[in-house]
Scaffold this motif. Structure first.
Motif, short mmCIF file in Angstrom:
data_model
loop_
_atom_site.label_atom_id
_atom_site.label_comp_id
_atom_site.label_asym_id
_atom_site.label_seq_id
_atom_site.Cartn_x
_atom_site.Cartn_y
_atom_site.Cartn_z
N SER A 29 51.30 43.71 5.16
CA SER A 29 52.20 43.94 6.27
C SER A 29 51.75 43.13 7.48
O SER A 29 51.20 42.03 7.33
CB SER A 29 52.25 45.44 6.58
OG SER A 29 53.19 45.71 7.59
N SER A 30 51.94 43.65 8.68
CA SER A 30 51.53 42.96 9.90
C SER A 30 51.55 43.93 11.06
O SER A 30 52.41 44.82 11.12
CB SER A 30 52.50 41.81 10.20
OG SER A 30 52.27 41.29 11.50
N ILE A 31 50.62 43.74 11.99
CA ILE A 31 50.64 44.54 13.21
C ILE A 31 51.92 44.25 14.00
O ILE A 31 52.34 45.05 14.85
CB ILE A 31 49.38 44.27 14.06
CG1 ILE A 31 49.17 45.40 15.06
CG2 ILE A 31 49.46 42.90 14.75
CD1 ILE A 31 47.83 45.36 15.77
N GLY A 32 52.56 43.13 13.68
CA GLY A 32 53.86 42.82 14.27
C GLY A 32 54.94 43.84 13.94
O GLY A 32 55.95 43.94 14.61
N GLY A 33 54.69 44.62 12.87
CA GLY A 33 55.63 45.67 12.48
C GLY A 33 55.27 47.03 13.06
O GLY A 33 55.94 48.02 12.77
N ALA A 41 59.85 47.99 8.28
CA ALA A 41 60.50 48.55 7.09
C ALA A 41 59.53 48.59 5.91
O ALA A 41 59.53 49.55 5.12
CB ALA A 41 61.74 47.72 6.74
N LEU A 42 58.70 47.56 5.77
CA LEU A 42 57.71 47.53 4.69
C LEU A 42 56.70 48.67 4.86
O LEU A 42 56.26 49.27 3.87
CB LEU A 42 56.99 46.18 4.68
CG LEU A 42 55.91 45.99 3.61
CD1 LEU A 42 56.49 46.09 2.20
CD2 LEU A 42 55.21 44.64 3.79
N ASN A 43 56.34 48.97 6.11
CA ASN A 43 55.43 50.08 6.36
C ASN A 43 56.04 51.40 5.89
O ASN A 43 55.36 52.24 5.28
CB ASN A 43 55.06 50.16 7.84
CG ASN A 43 54.17 49.02 8.28
OD1 ASN A 43 53.58 48.33 7.46
ND2 ASN A 43 54.07 48.82 9.59
N MET A 44 57.32 51.60 6.17
CA MET A 44 57.98 52.81 5.71
C MET A 44 58.08 52.84 4.19
O MET A 44 57.88 53.89 3.57
CB MET A 44 59.38 52.92 6.34
CG MET A 44 60.18 54.12 5.85
SD MET A 44 59.34 55.71 6.08
CE MET A 44 59.81 56.10 7.75
N LEU A 99 48.55 46.68 4.50
CA LEU A 99 47.41 45.97 5.09
C LEU A 99 47.87 44.92 6.11
O LEU A 99 48.76 44.11 5.82
CB LEU A 99 46.60 45.25 3.99
CG LEU A 99 45.78 46.09 3.03
CD1 LEU A 99 45.14 45.19 1.98
CD2 LEU A 99 44.72 46.88 3.78
N HIS A 100 47.26 44.96 7.28
CA HIS A 100 47.44 43.89 8.27
C HIS A 100 46.31 42.89 8.08
O HIS A 100 45.14 43.23 8.25
CB HIS A 100 47.41 44.47 9.68
CG HIS A 100 47.26 43.45 10.76
ND1 HIS A 100 48.07 42.34 10.86
CD2 HIS A 100 46.37 43.36 11.80
CE1 HIS A 100 47.68 41.61 11.90
NE2 HIS A 100 46.66 42.21 12.48
#
Length: 259
Positions: free
Chosen positions: A158-162, A184-187, A206-207
């Motif tokens: 993922s990314s901290i941007g999310g 959305a990927l985090n969810m 993972l970021h």
């Protein structure tokens, strides 16, 4: 990472950047996986030359043709991996493939938003569905009731941007579609952690840090984290995860990232 063994791993987007780094580090482990599957859109193309060189030196590396936005390609890749595993399961699926469109809030378009969502959010869902039978098989083959990445796991890069509560880097890049797709990927990761818990499959987001890749450098700044540092860190984090970590959002150093 002593004592942790990933028996079989699939990495998507493995021909460059973080994906290629993951493959290189996995192959260089003291006890490397029996199988490293490298998903790549065009295995024989110019962009896959590094992977081709690696595969000539490492018989446990298998380059798998995989277009993550094409359900037929995903299905074929799952069948190919299953055939190579000869009845064994897949221990670790790393959904790494992603794209970024450097659009602002004012210039974002339907076409770009749809393309980014399809690659960054929908593809990890479809890949996890397709490889679920192999992940479940791996979980069943491992003794004990706990969860780990050497048993069966899905790692979504993922990314901290999310992160909605830690709104990082807006002044550097607005990248609206990318931010939305990673949120959305985090969810999705949370949903997977709930849905796959009963099967013994660990799921984590993972970021990787702001990494020195083509994507990371697209804003015109030099990112602070090298591919080696990011990948080495993420593999160390993955090797330490247990049941309590499923459904969490962590960075490459093991720190919890706010949703």
């Amino acid at each position: 990472m002593a004592g942790v063994r990933f028996h079989s791993v699939l990495v998507t987007g493995a021909n460059r950047g973080i994906g290629l780094g993951l493959v290189q580090h996995l192959l260089g482990m003291p006890s490397p996986p029996q199988w490293v599957f490298a998903g790549c859109r065009d295995p024989k193309g110019q962009r896959a030359q590094e992977l081709q060189k690696l595969s000539s030196k490492h018989p446990n590396l298998v380059i798998v043709p995989l277009e993550v936005t094409d359900p037929a390609s995903i299905k074929a890749a799952a069948a190919s991996v299953g055939e190579r595993l000869k009845g064994s399961g897949l221990n670790l699926l790393i959904n790494n493939a992603a794209i970024l469109k450097a659009n602002s809030l004012d210039t974002e378009t339907l076409k770009d938003m749809s393309e980014v969502y399809t690659t960054n959010s929908i593809a990890p869902l479809l890949l996890s569905q397709a490889f679920l039978p192999l992940l479940k098989k791996a979980a069943q083959e491992s003794p004990g009731s706990g969860m780990s990445c050497s048993k069966a796991a899905i790692a979504n890069v993922s990314s901290i941007g999310g992160s909605i509560s830690s709104f990082t880097g807006w002044d550097v890049m607005e990248i609206v579609s990318y931010r939305c797709s990673k949120a959305a990927l985090n969810m999705l990761t949370r949903c997977q952690s709930m849905g796959y818990r009963e099967h013994g499959i660990l799921c984590v987001a993972l970021h990787p840090g702001w990494v020195q890749t083509d994507m990371g450098s697209s804003a015109g700044h030099v990112p602070p984290v090298t591919v080696d540092a990011s990948v080495g860190g993420m593999l160390k984090v993955l090797s330490s995860l247990s049941e309590k970590d499923t459904g969490t959002f962590l960075d490459w150093e093991g720190n919890v990232v706010p949703w």
